[in-house]
Design a protein around this motif. Sequence first.
Motif, PDB file in Angstrom:
ATOM      1  N   ARG A 145       0.835  -1.206   0.000  1.00  0.00           N
ATOM      2  CA  ARG A 145       0.000   0.000   0.000  1.00  0.00           C
ATOM      3  C   ARG A 145       0.872   1.260   0.000  1.00  0.00           C
ATOM      4  O   ARG A 145       0.605   2.215  -0.741  1.00  0.00           O
ATOM      5  N   LEU A 146       1.898   1.268   0.835  1.00  0.00           N
ATOM      6  CA  LEU A 146       2.805   2.420   0.855  1.00  0.00           C
ATOM      7  C   LEU A 146       3.517   2.577  -0.482  1.00  0.00           C
ATOM      8  O   LEU A 146       3.698   3.697  -0.976  1.00  0.00           O
ATOM      9  N   ALA A 147       3.914   1.454  -1.084  1.00  0.00           N
ATOM     10  CA  ALA A 147       4.574   1.515  -2.390  1.00  0.00           C
ATOM     11  C   ALA A 147       3.627   2.056  -3.449  1.00  0.00           C
ATOM     12  O   ALA A 147       4.031   2.838  -4.322  1.00  0.00           O
ATOM     13  N   PHE A 293     -15.036  -4.983  -1.107  1.00  0.00           N
ATOM     14  CA  PHE A 293     -14.252  -3.850  -0.628  1.00  0.00           C
ATOM     15  C   PHE A 293     -14.538  -3.615   0.845  1.00  0.00           C
ATOM     16  O   PHE A 293     -15.652  -3.871   1.328  1.00  0.00           O
ATOM     17  N   SER A 294     -13.532  -3.097   1.554  1.00  0.00           N
ATOM     18  CA  SER A 294     -13.665  -2.844   2.990  1.00  0.00           C
ATOM     19  C   SER A 294     -13.368  -1.381   3.292  1.00  0.00           C
ATOM     20  O   SER A 294     -12.958  -0.610   2.414  1.00  0.00           O
ATOM     21  N   SER A 295     -13.545  -1.013   4.544  1.00  0.00           N
ATOM     22  CA  SER A 295     -13.250   0.364   4.956  1.00  0.00           C
ATOM     23  C   SER A 295     -11.769   0.680   4.793  1.00  0.00           C
ATOM     24  O   SER A 295     -11.388   1.833   4.557  1.00  0.00           O
ATOM     25  N   ALA A 299     -10.157   3.962   2.708  1.00  0.00           N
ATOM     26  CA  ALA A 299      -9.135   4.885   3.189  1.00  0.00           C
ATOM     27  C   ALA A 299      -7.975   4.969   2.190  1.00  0.00           C
ATOM     28  O   ALA A 299      -7.441   6.052   1.925  1.00  0.00           O
ATOM     29  N   LEU A 300      -7.569   3.817   1.623  1.00  0.00           N
ATOM     30  CA  LEU A 300      -6.488   3.817   0.642  1.00  0.00           C
ATOM     31  C   LEU A 300      -6.881   4.602  -0.600  1.00  0.00           C
ATOM     32  O   LEU A 300      -6.110   5.436  -1.096  1.00  0.00           O
ATOM     33  N   LEU A 301      -8.095   4.363  -1.108  1.00  0.00           N
ATOM     34  CA  LEU A 301      -8.525   5.047  -2.319  1.00  0.00           C
ATOM     35  C   LEU A 301      -8.698   6.549  -2.083  1.00  0.00           C
ATOM     36  O   LEU A 301      -8.416   7.367  -2.973  1.00  0.00           O
ATOM     37  N   GLU A 302      -9.140   6.932  -0.889  1.00  0.00           N
ATOM     38  CA  GLU A 302      -9.231   8.363  -0.573  1.00  0.00           C
ATOM     39  C   GLU A 302      -7.852   9.010  -0.604  1.00  0.00           C
ATOM     40  O   GLU A 302      -7.696  10.147  -1.079  1.00  0.00           O
TER      41      GLU A 302
END
Length: 562
Positions: A145-147, A293-295, A299-302
């Motif tokens: 995710r960070l990458a 999809f989850s919460s 958060a990642l997509l935001e």
Amino acid sequence: MTGANSSQTVVSRALEALGTGAYMTDARGCIVGVNRRGEQLLARPVSGLLGKDAHDLLHRNSSGESMPRAQCRLRECILAGRTEQGADEWLERGDGTLLPVEWLATPCDTGVRPTVTLVLFHAAGGAARPAQRPPVSGRLSDVERLALLAETTTLLTSTLDINEALHRLIGLLVPRLADWAVIDLISEEDEVLRFAVAHADGGAVVFREDLQGPMPPVPQESPMPLSRALRGVASTLVGPETYQGSPDSGIAVEQRRLFDVTGMHSAVVVPIRSLHDVLGAVTLGRADQPEQFSSTDVALLEDIARRASLALENARLYQRQRKVAETMQRHLLPHLPRGSGLGMTVRYLPAPDASQVGGDWYDAFTLTDGATALAIGDVVGHDLDAAAGMAQLRNMLRAYALSQLEPPSKIVEWLDNATVHIAEVSMATLIFARMTVNDAGQCELSWTNAGHPPPLLVTREGLAQYLTEGHGILLGVTPDQVRPDATVQLPPEATLLLYTDGLIESPGHSLDEGLNRLRRHAASLAHRSLESFTDQLLARARPPDNEDDVALLAVRIPSSCS
């Protein structure tokens, strides 16, 4: 042979002499050279390699998936400019197979361009094999995710083209996070456009044009997820059941059709918000991937959408500035004089890069004594100030030339002094000329050149020569300098060409090469009509890698000037 060409030849020979695959990259990681052994190992022609980002084009993991930039050792040492070697790396060949390689990367100074990185590689551990990509689950580790966020920032902030930025965004999201990606944009006129509907199909991303296009307006009171996102209210997890009820707006109708056609069982809708406006929304959907999809995904997509909004806002600002400057430039460039008896035509091409606005300009007008004045110039810079400076110079030149019947050199001397005190121009190049008929009834050109590429004169028989006399330093350097004049007789049916440096300059090639290329093409087109001559010359002589704007003024001398 110039020193640059000699060095380039030496580098090319050195690459070919290596007994292993080799390619060179610039500081950005783009391929600038490759040897024949490298072409063979990669099963790619040189034309498919030069200029491409080596990481994006070649670097893969053992499953054939694009490797996150932050995890690629080879890319890291290229950008860091250090020597390193490695194994257990995979390069994707032109036929889609994967080549296991061992490699060595080291910076080197070729003497041709800024320091480049030489990458040597050879096949290791067996022959190339087809990529065996595992099923995409959509689940990412914290490191992944960070990458992804780092890669999003890098890719989106490296372009000012909205279309390119959004296509890069889709390439990051599909199929890594979802089977489907949908981007809706809100224009400055508050109109909604379904910019893209993309689907992961095997190893490719396919765009569904039948689902793209204009959308109904955003309803202000609708509680439906996309309507709320386009108002910047909130992100929402949705499914096909969300739109099964009676639609409350045209957008809801389009969303129901989207879910029906795509078969998405789970989706997340996130607004794309800038500091000042809502720019649109992005929807990710899963049809083939079984996970909901989850919460955490929201958060990642935001976070990704926030990065996308910064890139989109910057791109819009640049395009707005570009539009203003181009409009200004288009309205300030003059109409050609009529009734002079001369054939005359002009062309202007803006810079390919939307962030670049040049100061190239031309002018042609009739003087009070009946002579025809010709001018072409280039204000230093590529921004709105350059376009404004161009307008100031042109207007001052006209004022001096129309009020004072003096030789071109004197007019330009006055103009040079005036730029220091009046015009907001640091430096500029200029050719100013008077075209008259002498006592013998022959057309005559008198001119002075302030640091500009020389005029080109082409006879009807195809003899082409540059008019190099009358040359002085560019404007804004030494305003008190006395400038020279030059005069030449113009043969009947000859063509006089004034142009800016965008027609002859090319990275990696000398100015002499550009001038010779222009002269040869102009000579070969001497028999063409003036309009055809100008169009073909622009198409043939302008270097394909030129990133500057181009102005061109062509004059055809009549068969009789009397």
